[in-house]
Design a protein around this motif. Structure first.
Motif, short mmCIF file in Angstrom:
data_model
loop_
_atom_site.label_atom_id
_atom_site.label_comp_id
_atom_site.label_asym_id
_atom_site.label_seq_id
_atom_site.Cartn_x
_atom_site.Cartn_y
_atom_site.Cartn_z
N THR A 56 0.81 -1.21 0.00
CA THR A 56 0.00 0.00 0.00
C THR A 56 0.85 1.27 0.00
N ASN A 57 0.24 2.33 -0.54
CA ASN A 57 0.81 3.68 -0.49
C ASN A 57 2.24 3.74 -1.01
N LEU B 59 -4.29 -3.20 -2.28
CA LEU B 59 -3.39 -2.36 -3.08
C LEU B 59 -3.77 -0.88 -2.92
N SER B 60 -4.38 -0.54 -1.81
CA SER B 60 -4.83 0.84 -1.61
C SER B 60 -3.65 1.80 -1.63
N VAL C 111 -1.93 2.61 -4.22
CA VAL C 111 -1.04 2.32 -5.35
C VAL C 111 -1.71 2.87 -6.61
N THR C 112 -1.12 3.88 -7.21
CA THR C 112 -1.75 4.55 -8.35
C THR C 112 -1.71 3.66 -9.59
N LEU C 113 -2.92 3.35 -10.09
CA LEU C 113 -3.06 2.47 -11.25
C LEU C 113 -3.64 3.21 -12.46
N LEU D 123 -9.14 -1.58 -2.96
CA LEU D 123 -8.56 -0.78 -4.04
C LEU D 123 -8.82 0.71 -3.80
N CYS E 41 -6.72 4.26 -5.65
CA CYS E 41 -5.84 3.71 -6.69
C CYS E 41 -5.93 4.51 -7.99
N ASN F 33 -11.77 6.69 -5.46
CA ASN F 33 -11.59 6.64 -6.90
C ASN F 33 -12.70 7.47 -7.57
#
Length: 477
Positions: free
Chosen positions: A299-300, A325-326, A328-330, A354, A357, A385
């Motif tokens: 995360t982060n 996966l909070s 984590v820029t997707l 998520l 993200c 989001n």
């Protein structure tokens, strides 16, 4: 009418015994087993050292969960317990009644004391009498006469005096006593102090490691050889490991850490908060995993598309129960990457996070078919989001068949915000009514939670209190 509780009589009997400490000690040989716990509690908190010393030598249970009484420890009473153990260990033959094998100084055992003091209505005495489960670490060494269980919490300040005394006491009795630390929590940056304490502990007893301190990668590399010796670790939590602006030997330090996973044959849960060094290097860690993970949290931090590709291809994530996966820029990632990842874990996944993200409509739409196959999913969160009302409707439709899904947290739809990113509560009220209509049309009782926050594009990640949208068969049309 009050209900008579016979265990209160035990407390009264114990109090009466302690009025004459010499008599209490002389009766231990014949004292009913059920009187030992209430008498021990009174002796411990009343600081009756001689009674404690004698009771340890006659303790009729396999385990003495002393840690459950140590919220406010008194050094004298604890020393009395150790003195009693010294007498016990010096005897060639144990007293007839004594079954003591484990002194448990962890913050556990409250149920044992509640049960025997009469505050628990359901008693399962057999669990108190059962032999201690044998760890794999015990089979590698001669069986000690006594095991001492502790939790280690290494802080910036020095260890408490009792723990220092305990470690010294155990060292002076090597061969008779095995000091076993199941849980290690580190809240310090001093590697010198960490090495000093861990040199006195059998590292392959440790099953859980938490590092709640801000470390540089070089510090993590120094800790790595110690981690590799913790071969029975099942849960590893690392928080805030940073790359220094002038980090030398960066790649070598990463290898020093990731290579230790080759030795962790029992690792099931891996939590990594803000591991900035993982960007572009996730494959090095994943390739060293020796067992399938149950829980994975990264995360982060920043990851690359290559990292996510390696994650979806890793054989040891195929049985994940929880994926986080909070942070984590997707946003700029190919939508297919997350789709492949969800397909990999669809059969077992129970929790998916998520949040924050940067997921857009097109990415969410791409993963909806895979998401609908996550038949075990219980918790799903996508707060923070920026999603449109149209894609929210599709999301609710694709997840309506997930009968185990009981906790759903979603962001306020994009239409709740102005073009400048300002949140408008009155718009959300209208949109929640539309969401309720969608739930009603789907026909299954369901509760979703909507969390508003400052617009994600503004760089803020503070969530307001989520509000429920509830549909039940009794919800008025």
């Amino acid at each position: 009418m009050s209900v008579w509780n016979p265990l209160r009589l035990l407390d009264l009997a114990a109090m009466d015994l302690l009025r004459d400490e010499a008599s209490a000690i002389s009766t231990l040989e014949y004292l009913p087993t059920e009187l030992f716990p209430p008498l021990f509690i009174l002796a411990f908190y009343g600081r009756h050292s001689e009674t404690l010393k004698a009771m340890v030598q006659a303790w009729p249970f396999v385990r003495l969960p002393l840690g459950g009484l140590m919220q406010m420890p008194h050094r004298g009473t604890l020393q009395a317990v150790l003195d009693g153990l010294d007498v016990l260990l010096a005897q060639k033959e144990r007293p007839r009644r004594c079954k003591l094998q484990v002194l448990d100084l962890r913050n556990t055992g409250q149920y044992f004391w509640r049960m025997w003091s009469g505050s628990s209505s359901h008693v399962h005495s057999s669990s108190m009498m059962a032999p201690v489960a044998e760890d794999s670490s015990r089979t590698k060494q001669p069986l000690a006469l006594l095991e001492v269980y502790v939790e280690l919490r290494l802080k910036e300040s020095n260890l408490d005096e009792f723990l220092i005394d305990l470690i010294r006491w155990v060292e002076q009795r090597k061969g008779s006593i095995h000091l076993c630390c199941k849980k290690l929590k580190i809240i310090t940056t001093s590697m010198e102090n960490i090495k000093e304490v861990l040199s006195r502990v059998q590292l392959d007893c440790i099953q859980e490691v938490q590092v709640n301190s801000t470390w540089h990668l070089s510090t993590l590399a120094m800790f790595a050889p110690l981690l590799g010796q913790m071969s029975n670790v099942q849960r590893l939590f690392l928080s805030h490991v940073y790359l220094s602006a002038f980090e030398e030997q960066e790649q070598q330090h990463i290898v020093q850490f990731t290579s230790q996973f080759l030795r962790l044959h029992h690792l099931r849960d891996l939590y990594m908060e803000s591991p900035s060094f993982l960007e572009g290097c996730l494959d090095q860690m994943l390739s060293c995993l020796k067992t399938p993970l149950d829980n994975l949290s990264i995360t982060n931090c920043l990851l690359t598309e290559s990292d996510l590709t390696h994650l979806s291809q890793c054989p040891n994530i195929s049985q994940l129960k929880a994926l986080d996966l909070s942070g984590v820029t997707l946003t700029n990632f190919s939508p297919e990457l997350l789709q492949v990842l969800l397909e990999k874990v669809a059969a077992t996944l129970q929790e998916l996070d998520l949040d924050l993200c940067g997921i857009m409509d097109s990415q969410l739409e791409a993963i909806l078919p895979a998401l609908s196959h996550c038949s075990q999913l219980r918790t799903f969160s996508m707060c923070g989001n920026l999603l449109s009302m149209a894609i929210m409707e599709k999301l609710l439709q694709h997840t309506s068949g997930l009968l185990s899904l009981s906790q759903e947290l979603y962001p306020a739809p994009r239409e709740s915000y102005s073009s400048q990113g300002d949140f408008h509560p009155e718009r959300l009220v209208q949109l929640k009514a539309e969401l309720l209509k969608i739930l009603r049309d789907l026909g299954r009782p369901r509760t979703i939670w909507i969390s508003s926050s400052p617009c994600p594009h503004c760089g803020e990640n503070t969530f307001y209190h989520p509000e429920p949208v509830v549909y039940s068969y009794n919800t008025p049309a």
